[in-house]
Design a protein around this motif. Structure first.
Motif, PDB file in Angstrom:
ATOM      1  N   THR A 178       0.813  -1.212   0.000  1.00 12.50           N
ATOM      2  CA  THR A 178       0.000   0.000   0.000  1.00 12.50           C
ATOM      3  C   THR A 178       0.850   1.266   0.000  1.00 12.50           C
ATOM      4  O   THR A 178       2.056   1.231   0.227  1.00 12.50           O
ATOM      5  N   ALA A 179       0.170   2.396  -0.207  1.00  8.47           N
ATOM      6  CA  ALA A 179       0.835   3.692  -0.119  1.00  8.47           C
ATOM      7  C   ALA A 179       1.377   3.931   1.285  1.00  8.47           C
ATOM      8  O   ALA A 179       2.447   4.521   1.453  1.00  8.47           O
ATOM      9  N   GLN A 180       0.657   3.466   2.298  1.00  6.71           N
ATOM     10  CA  GLN A 180       1.151   3.622   3.674  1.00  6.71           C
ATOM     11  C   GLN A 180       2.425   2.822   3.872  1.00  6.71           C
ATOM     12  O   GLN A 180       3.356   3.292   4.548  1.00  6.71           O
ATOM     13  N   ASP A 181       2.492   1.616   3.299  1.00  2.00           N
ATOM     14  CA  ASP A 181       3.737   0.848   3.343  1.00  2.00           C
ATOM     15  C   ASP A 181       4.868   1.642   2.691  1.00  2.00           C
ATOM     16  O   ASP A 181       5.973   1.748   3.237  1.00  2.00           O
ATOM     17  N   ALA A 182       4.592   2.193   1.516  1.00  2.97           N
ATOM     18  CA  ALA A 182       5.609   2.961   0.781  1.00  2.97           C
ATOM     19  C   ALA A 182       6.072   4.164   1.581  1.00  2.97           C
ATOM     20  O   ALA A 182       7.254   4.519   1.571  1.00  2.97           O
ATOM     21  N   LEU A 183       5.154   4.793   2.296  1.00  2.00           N
ATOM     22  CA  LEU A 183       5.498   5.935   3.139  1.00  2.00           C
ATOM     23  C   LEU A 183       6.356   5.483   4.321  1.00  2.00           C
ATOM     24  O   LEU A 183       7.384   6.101   4.635  1.00  2.00           O
ATOM     25  N   ASP A 184       5.969   4.394   4.950  1.00  2.00           N
ATOM     26  CA  ASP A 184       6.708   3.886   6.108  1.00  2.00           C
ATOM     27  C   ASP A 184       8.131   3.478   5.727  1.00  2.00           C
ATOM     28  O   ASP A 184       9.061   3.628   6.524  1.00  2.00           O
ATOM     29  N   TRP A 185       8.310   2.954   4.521  1.00  2.00           N
ATOM     30  CA  TRP A 185       9.628   2.480   4.085  1.00  2.00           C
ATOM     31  C   TRP A 185      10.481   3.584   3.476  1.00  2.00           C
ATOM     32  O   TRP A 185      11.637   3.349   3.127  1.00  2.00           O
ATOM     33  N   GLY A 186       9.925   4.785   3.319  1.00  5.19           N
ATOM     34  CA  GLY A 186      10.685   5.878   2.733  1.00  5.19           C
ATOM     35  C   GLY A 186      10.673   5.904   1.223  1.00  5.19           C
ATOM     36  O   GLY A 186      11.428   6.657   0.603  1.00  5.19           O
ATOM     37  N   VAL A 187       9.825   5.090   0.594  1.00  4.12           N
ATOM     38  CA  VAL A 187       9.704   5.106  -0.864  1.00  4.12           C
ATOM     39  C   VAL A 187       8.966   6.367  -1.305  1.00  4.12           C
ATOM     40  O   VAL A 187       9.326   7.000  -2.303  1.00  4.12           O
ATOM     41  N   LEU A 188       7.919   6.721  -0.578  1.00  8.26           N
ATOM     42  CA  LEU A 188       7.201   7.975  -0.818  1.00  8.26           C
ATOM     43  C   LEU A 188       7.644   9.021   0.200  1.00  8.26           C
ATOM     44  O   LEU A 188       7.810   8.708   1.382  1.00  8.26           O
TER      45      LEU A 188
END
Length: 269
Positions: A178-188
């Motif tokens: 998800t987008a939240q995963d991407a945010l948590d990992w620093g991708v977004l």
């Protein structure tokens, strides 16, 4: 027939004048979920090169047409032109590798506007950008394992952005996140409601285009160089770069503007 990639220059809302424009590169294949083929990749490469060489552009935005896909990765249709997994052994460079090298060497800030799902090579393209703003309903993933492949050419960039264990899971399972995963990992850098995507993008661009082009250029060079160095080597490199930065016209202007309590007038020199 519409162009597969749209390249245009736009001004930034809310940025102080005068500022250089932003180069927008839009993958315009909504019917193919903005999938990549050789023509698309080479046009993105050209758009980046032209933005850098022109000397006026202050930032680059890469996005996809529509609201469903940022980029679905390689075009896997039977009639796709420039199949991404084909290799001409008479030519040492693959066009996708050329694009990633162009992004690595780009002296301008590159922002991904993630308007939809980013999969496989599209996810690699996202990871290769300096910053990324995405809608909070997007999904990301490397789905190559589902077709008997692994994300080989985008792996170097993903390794620099994602936590290793999450990347390994992503590559092995081929599952989407998800987008939240991407945010948590620093991708977004940011994930916002879709209706606020462009507002947030303009906010970030306004905070970018008024800064020193010279500082950004040298800063990106230093960031990419020191990331691949050991600590001792990186400290030596940093020590050598300080007098280089301080001797530039932008550094002198920035210091003078600070002391005189006025906005700086950066020229990129």
């Amino acid at each position: 027939m519409s162009e597969p990639v749209l390249i245009e220059r736009r001004t930034v809302e809310g940025a102080p004048d005068p500022q250089g424009p932003v180069q927008w590169i839009v993958i315009n294949r909504e019917e193919r979920r903005n999938a990549l083929n050789e023509e698309v990749v080479r046009t993105i490469d050209r758009g980046i090169r032209e933005a850098v060489e022109g000397g006026q552009v202050r930032a680059i935005v890469i996005t996809g047409a529509g609201d469903k896909a940022f980029c679905a990765g390689a075009d896997l249709a039977k009639n796709a032109k420039g199949f991404a997994f084909a290799v001409d052994y008479s030519r040492p460079k693959h066009y996708i590798v050329d694009l990633f090298k162009r992004l690595q060497e780009c002296t301008l800030p590159v922002i991904a506007r993630v308007n939809g799902h980013a999969m496989a090579g599209g996810f690699g393209l996202l990871c290769a950008c300096d910053m990324a703003i995405g809608a909070d309903d997007i999904r990301i993933g490397t789905t190559e394992s589902k077709i008997g492949m692994t994300p080989m050419m985008i792996l170097p960039y993903m390794l620099r952005v994602l936590p290793p264990r999450k990347l390994q899971e992503m590559c092995i399972t081929g599952e989407q996140f998800t987008a939240q995963d991407a945010l948590d990992w620093g991708v977004l850098s940011y994930a916002v409601p879709r209706a606020q995507l462009d507002e947030k993008l303009q906010w970030l661009l306004a905070r970018t285009v008024d800064k020193s082009p010279t500082a950004i250029r040298l800063g990106k060079q230093a960031f990419n160089a020191t990331r691949d160095m050991g600590l001792r080597e990186a400290l030596e490199y940093a020590q050598a770069m300080v007098p280089v930065m301080s001797s530039t016209q932008d550094a002198k202007e920035g210091m003078a503007a600070f002391q005189e309590k006025r906005p700086p007038n950066f020229t990129g020199n």
